[in-house]
Design a protein around this motif. Structure first.
Motif, PDB file in Angstrom:
ATOM      1  N   LYS A  26      29.491  39.057  32.097  1.00 37.70           N
ATOM      2  CA  LYS A  26      29.657  38.398  33.395  1.00 37.70           C
ATOM      3  C   LYS A  26      30.842  38.931  34.198  1.00 37.70           C
ATOM      4  O   LYS A  26      30.940  38.659  35.397  1.00 37.70           O
ATOM      5  CB  LYS A  26      29.817  36.885  33.183  1.00 37.70           C
ATOM      6  CG  LYS A  26      28.548  36.204  32.703  1.00 37.70           C
ATOM      7  CD  LYS A  26      28.750  34.707  32.558  1.00 37.70           C
ATOM      8  CE  LYS A  26      27.455  34.036  32.121  1.00 37.70           C
ATOM      9  NZ  LYS A  26      27.617  32.562  31.987  1.00 37.70           N
ATOM     10  N   ASN A  44      21.920  40.377  32.385  1.00 33.43           N
ATOM     11  CA  ASN A  44      22.929  41.337  32.806  1.00 33.43           C
ATOM     12  C   ASN A  44      22.316  42.271  33.846  1.00 33.43           C
ATOM     13  O   ASN A  44      21.358  42.991  33.562  1.00 33.43           O
ATOM     14  CB  ASN A  44      23.455  42.131  31.621  1.00 33.43           C
ATOM     15  CG  ASN A  44      24.340  41.295  30.723  1.00 33.43           C
ATOM     16  OD1 ASN A  44      24.812  40.234  31.121  1.00 33.43           O
ATOM     17  ND2 ASN A  44      24.563  41.765  29.511  1.00 33.43           N
ATOM     18  N   LEU A  87      29.733  36.994  40.364  1.00 29.69           N
ATOM     19  CA  LEU A  87      29.111  38.200  39.836  1.00 29.69           C
ATOM     20  C   LEU A  87      28.793  39.221  40.918  1.00 29.69           C
ATOM     21  O   LEU A  87      28.792  40.430  40.652  1.00 29.69           O
ATOM     22  CB  LEU A  87      27.806  37.835  39.104  1.00 29.69           C
ATOM     23  CG  LEU A  87      27.962  37.016  37.826  1.00 29.69           C
ATOM     24  CD1 LEU A  87      26.591  36.633  37.291  1.00 29.69           C
ATOM     25  CD2 LEU A  87      28.743  37.774  36.782  1.00 29.69           C
TER      26      LEU A  87
END
Length: 324
Positions: free
Chosen positions: A242, A196, A17
């Protein structure tokens, strides 16, 4: 054994990420260029940029009455490590490319209108970033458990000249050195890594320039000098999931007026630029990014449109990390 395996998987996901965030170039470092990452990361970031503007390729010299089209392929190598428990990062960039330019240019004190071209290397840099507030130096497993926090880093960058020929009216290189000082700040709007991510990055810097003692634009000038340029760059980005993130940019520049043998060129930069970006994690070690930036407001009829496409290959050896 299960704990180690779980930590390993979490570290891999975290790195997937976060290691898509190395986009450095003279037209602006770009979104997620200065987010914290684990120590021990090696990354290479090849890019393609197309610029249509009346600024030289380095982005800090305004050329009035010119239209300059630039295609460059800057490639940045990055490594993260720790100094006395604080996060540190080094960068190095080379910048091959070409340009074509049309407009009014000065030669032998006479204005001439023609089409010019150049190829070789634009200015490149080496840079160093070090944690001042927050910014602990964490390995991948520690980083995977670390809650997002405000970070303030010190930043220094040295720009070296690219290809330069004093017999040409326009060049990719600047024939001078640039010393850039500033800070990088990252502010999270999410509480933990399971959410997120939303990040605000703020990077104020100032660039100081040595003189060009072999000017290419005029045989009568012995020296071209440039005043310091203040830059503040801002990026707001958000992960939609993701793999996919979006972002918006704002970048303000003030100063940078040049003079030939003490006579001002009246080309101070006073511009506000902005743009939109989208990034995607293709596979864990490979991510892609695309962005478009333009000048929103500016003096001296400054113009710039930039299309940027970027890839990041990132690597960290998790097996060498002590998990005890």
């Amino acid at each position: 054994m299960k704990l180690i395996t779980d930590n390993y998987l979490k570290a891999v996901i975290t790195i997937t990420l976060l290691l898509s965030s190395i986009y450095l170039y003279s037209q602006g470092d770009g979104p997620r260029a200065h987010l914290q990452s684990p120590i021990g990361v090696w990354a290479i970031n090849p890019k393609y940029l197309h610029l249509d503007q009346n600024l030289l390729p380095n982005g800090n010299i305004l050329v009035k009455n010119a239209n300059i089209n630039v295609d460059v392929f800057p490639t940045t190598l990055v490594h993260t490590f720790s100094i006395k428990g604080k996060f540190a990062r080094v960068f190095g960039m080379i910048n091959p490319g070409s340009l074509t330019a049309t407009g009014n240019f000065e030669a032998n004190s006479i204005q001439t209108s023609k089409e010019l071209s150049a190829s070789g290397f634009s200015d490149g840099f080496i840079a160093f970033e070090y944690g001042l507030i927050g910014s602990p130096g964490l390995n991948a497993f520690e980083f995977a458990e670390h809650k997002p926090q405000f970070n303030l880093n010190g930043f220094f960058r040295y720009w070296y000249s690219g290809t330069y020929d004093s017999n040409k009216l326009i060049n990719l290189g600047t024939n001078r050195s640039t010393f850039e000082f500033g800070t990088t700040m990252t502010i999270p709007f999410h509480k933990d890594l399971s959410q997120n991510a939303t990040w605000l990055e703020i990077m104020p810097t100032v660039q100081f320039y040595t003189d060009n003692n072999n000017p290419a634009r005029s045989s009568t000038a012995n020296k071209v000098a440039q005043k310091p340029l203040f830059i503040v760059e801002n990026h707001l980005t958000h992960n939609l999931n993701k793999k996919l993130w979006i972002g918006a940019d704002l970048r303000y520049q003030l100063g940078g007026e040049t003079s030939a043998d003490g006579v001002s060129d009246d080309n101070q930069i006073n511009i506000l630029g902005g743009g939109l970006n989208v990034g995607y994690q293709i596979i864990p070690p490979l991510s892609a990014f695309m962005g478009y930036d333009t000048i929103l407001l500016g003096d001296n009829d400054a113009q710039s449109n930039m299309l940027r496409v970027s890839l990041v290959f990132a690597y960290i050896n998790l097996k060498k990390i002590n998990t005890k």
